[in-house]
Design a protein around this motif. Structure first.
Motif, PDB file in Angstrom:
ATOM      1  N   HIS A   1       1.000  -1.023  -0.116  1.00 34.58           N
ATOM      2  CA  HIS A   1      -0.013  -0.070   0.108  1.00 34.58           C
ATOM      3  C   HIS A   1       0.930   1.300   0.016  1.00 34.58           C
ATOM      4  CE1 HIS A   1      -2.752   3.179   1.688  1.00 34.58           C
ATOM      5  NE2 HIS A   1      -3.531   2.429   1.101  1.00 34.58           N
TER       6      HIS A   1
ATOM      7  N   GLU B   1      -4.680  -1.937   8.838  1.00 29.29           N
ATOM      8  CA  GLU B   1      -4.802  -1.374   7.537  1.00 29.29           C
ATOM      9  C   GLU B   1      -4.504  -2.614   6.314  1.00 29.29           C
ATOM     10  OE1 GLU B   1      -4.010   1.811  10.254  1.00 29.29           O
ATOM     11  OE2 GLU B   1      -3.051  -0.279   9.836  1.00 29.29           O
TER      12      GLU B   1
ATOM     13  N   ALA C   1      -7.392  -3.854   3.605  1.00 29.92           N
ATOM     14  CA  ALA C   1      -7.268  -4.031   2.350  1.00 29.92           C
ATOM     15  C   ALA C   1      -7.533  -5.270   1.749  1.00 29.92           C
ATOM     16  CB  ALA C   1      -5.739  -3.770   1.838  1.00 29.92           C
TER      17      ALA C   1
ATOM     18  N   THR D   1      -9.909  -0.405   1.463  1.00 25.35           N
ATOM     19  CA  THR D   1      -8.820   0.265   0.628  1.00 25.35           C
ATOM     20  C   THR D   1      -8.236  -0.626  -0.560  1.00 25.35           C
ATOM     21  OG1 THR D   1      -7.291  -0.516   2.412  1.00 25.35           O
ATOM     22  CG2 THR D   1      -8.130   1.612   2.744  1.00 25.35           C
ATOM     23  N   ARG D   2      -7.757   0.191  -1.465  1.00 26.30           N
ATOM     24  CA  ARG D   2      -7.114  -0.847  -2.443  1.00 26.30           C
ATOM     25  C   ARG D   2      -5.248  -0.812  -2.414  1.00 26.30           C
ATOM     26  NH1 ARG D   2     -10.218  -0.757  -7.084  1.00 26.30           N
ATOM     27  NH2 ARG D   2      -8.586  -2.118  -8.134  1.00 26.30           N
ATOM     28  N   PRO D   3      -4.811  -2.073  -2.319  1.00 23.90           N
ATOM     29  CA  PRO D   3      -3.464  -2.028  -2.378  1.00 23.90           C
ATOM     30  C   PRO D   3      -2.914  -1.500  -3.857  1.00 23.90           C
ATOM     31  CG  PRO D   3      -4.543  -4.137  -2.982  1.00 23.90           C
ATOM     32  CD  PRO D   3      -5.545  -3.302  -2.581  1.00 23.90           C
TER      33      PRO D   3
END
Length: 510
Positions: A280, A309, A313, A318-320
């Motif tokens: 990330h 975090e 992901a 969230t997007r790596p």
């Protein structure tokens, strides 16, 4: 300097008269005896730890001490003289104040305004004396060795700084008895150390402190005395350093400490989730591991290590920036949480109240939220199907509630956690991520959650469990992955694992 070194010396325990003495306190509600003949005393310059499971009567006692409830039976004495609190103001006038886990302050007001709200000094014309408010606020902050500007707005402060403002407010009314209810729940280790320095300052000033926490390491660090409640009764009291933790647990829950981690031996199966080179831009880098069928993989590290975090992901929050995932041997691309749920990966968040539940909605609707396709027909929800689903998982998790129609916000922390776990199990996942699964819940509820986690692993579910509690990690995990500053610092098998190994890996002192 360690927290332990900040504790008052043994000389502080020389015989003294209690500031506050409660004898034979009983509180009866319709159909419930919340407190039954409770005795407790608080001493000047000392911290008394109030210990007990959710529902043991701790909150009821605090509400009596702060004038919210009036006991049906018993006597309260301050400095040997009987008192009776008919209101919260009576308690404040007698020198009793409380600092709660969720600080009751106002974001848009300044620090000084929050400190003196409701009891601001007046000038000779009867108007608020702003110069006196600022001067006294600075003096209070200085007494706490704190450099917060009294002119700052509360919304611009950290959680730890807000707690300092709450403590300053308590001292502004010349409190002699300070109640701290789970004050460290949302604090980092450094912030806890800072808070404990202030607690020792309060002790040096002769304040009597009642400290409520589920974290035993904190209690042994900061408290001289303890009182244990169970089912509304006092079941033990004494000097904390003379009482082993195992004995405290037995008093609390009526069973041995080993029952808190009912780990079941499970034959670990084939790989289920494979993570390779996960990165990330700001949170973590080069994470690779394999999670197997029936395995509990513990994830340990200090605050800011990147554990949550990473798992967010994996769940599509969230997007790596790079990396590869495989689920049961097939490449997997997760672009959203819906993606992850459909694939069989679910996530139980650390802040269940904010991110895991709709607190105003009933239990059965919370449980069915991620599974609406199973509880609806032709676009219409079927309440009977929702109730059937919720009833199944409520029974399986031994959920304690008056009815499945009550708002989930009325449940204890442990039962709320069961609702969050139940709603995700209803999606029939292959991988479940548990982020601090027992945060803020008592020993008895922890044992129930741990037992259920073991059962899930025995049924073949693959589990990633983030925890900051070393006993929980060591007691439940088959392997432990340690993270430090966003990177893997080690992957350790259960056999031979010790707290020292994990702490050295987490701090970079291997």
């Amino acid at each position: 300097m360690s927290v332990q070194s900040l504790k008052s010396p043994p000389a502080a325990l020389s015989p003294v008269q209690p500031v506050l003495d409660m004898r034979g306190i009983s509180q009866i509600f319709p159909g419930v005896k919340a407190l039954d003949g409770v005795d407790i005393a608080l001493y000047p310059g000392q911290v008394t730890a109030l210990i007990g499971e959710n529902g043991a009567g701790k909150s009821t006692l605090v509400k009596i001490l702060t004038g919210i409830y009036r006991p049906n039976e018993g006597e309260i004495r301050i400095d040997g003289a009987p008192v009776r609190f008919m209101s919260a103001q009576d308690a404040i006038d007698a020198g009793v104040t409380a600092i709660h886990q969720e600080t009751v302050l106002f974001d848009e007001l300044t620090v000084a305004e929050n400190i003196f709200l409701g009891h601001a000094p007046k000038n000779r014309f009867g108007l608020i004396d702003w110069r006196a408010i600022m001067a006294r606020s600075r003096a209070l902050m200085a007494s706490l060795e704190c450099r917060i500007d009294p002119a700052m707005r509360l919304k611009d402060l950290s959680i730890a700084e807000r707690h300092l403002v709450a403590i300053a407010r308590a001292l502004s009314v010349e409190a002699r008895i300070v109640i701290m209810d789970e004050p460290t729940a949302a604090l980092s280790r450094k912030e806890i150390d800072d808070l404990f320095r202030i607690v020792n300052t309060l002790k040096a000033q002769g304040k009597a402190i009642l400290f409520i926490s589920h974290k035993f390491d904190e209690l042994y660090d900061i408290a001289e005395r303890y009182a244990v409640f169970r089912d509304g009764r006092m079941v033990g009291a004494g000097l904390l350093q003379e009482t082993p933790q195992d004995e405290i647990v037995r008093l609390m829950v009526g069973r041995d400490v080993h029952d808190v981690f009912p780990k079941v031996s499970v034959e670990i199966g084939a790989p289920v989730l494979k993570v390779e080179g996960f990165c990330h831009p700001t949170e973590f880098a080069d994470i690779s591991f394999t999670l197997r069928k029936g395995e509990i993989l513990g994830l340990y590290g200090l605050i800011g290590a990147g554990r949550s975090e990473l798992c967010q992901a994996l769940f599509g929050i969230t997007r790596p920036s790079s990396g590869r995932l495989e689920l049961e041997g097939r490449a997997l691309s997760i672009s959203s949480t819906a993606n992850a749920i459909a694939a069989g990966i679910v996530y139980v968040p650390e802040e269940r109240g904010r991110h895991g539940l709709a607190l105003a909605m009933p239990i059965y609707q919370n449980m069915s939220l991620p599974s609406l396709k199973h509880t609806s027909r032709r676009g219409f929800l079927r309440a009977a199907e929702e109730l059937r689903l919720a009833r199944h998982y409520a029974e399986r998790l031994d959920l304690r509630a008056a009815a499945l129609s009550v708002p989930v916000g009325t449940l204890s922390g442990g039962n709320q956690q069961k609702v969050v776990i139940g709603k995700w199990l209803a999606t029939r996942p292959k991988v479940i991520i548990l982020d601090e699964p027992t945060k803020g819940i008592d020993i008895g509820s922890k044992a129930a959650v741990h037992g259920f986690i073991s059962e899930l692993a025995a049924e073949g579910l693959s589990i990633i469990m983030i925890s900051s509690e070393l006993p929980e990690i060591l007691g439940m995990a088959d392997r432990v992955m340690v993270m430090r500053e966003g990177r893997m610092a080690g992957l350790f098998p259960r056999a031979g694992l010790t707290p020292e190994i994990l702490v050295r890996a987490a701090t970079g002192n291997l």
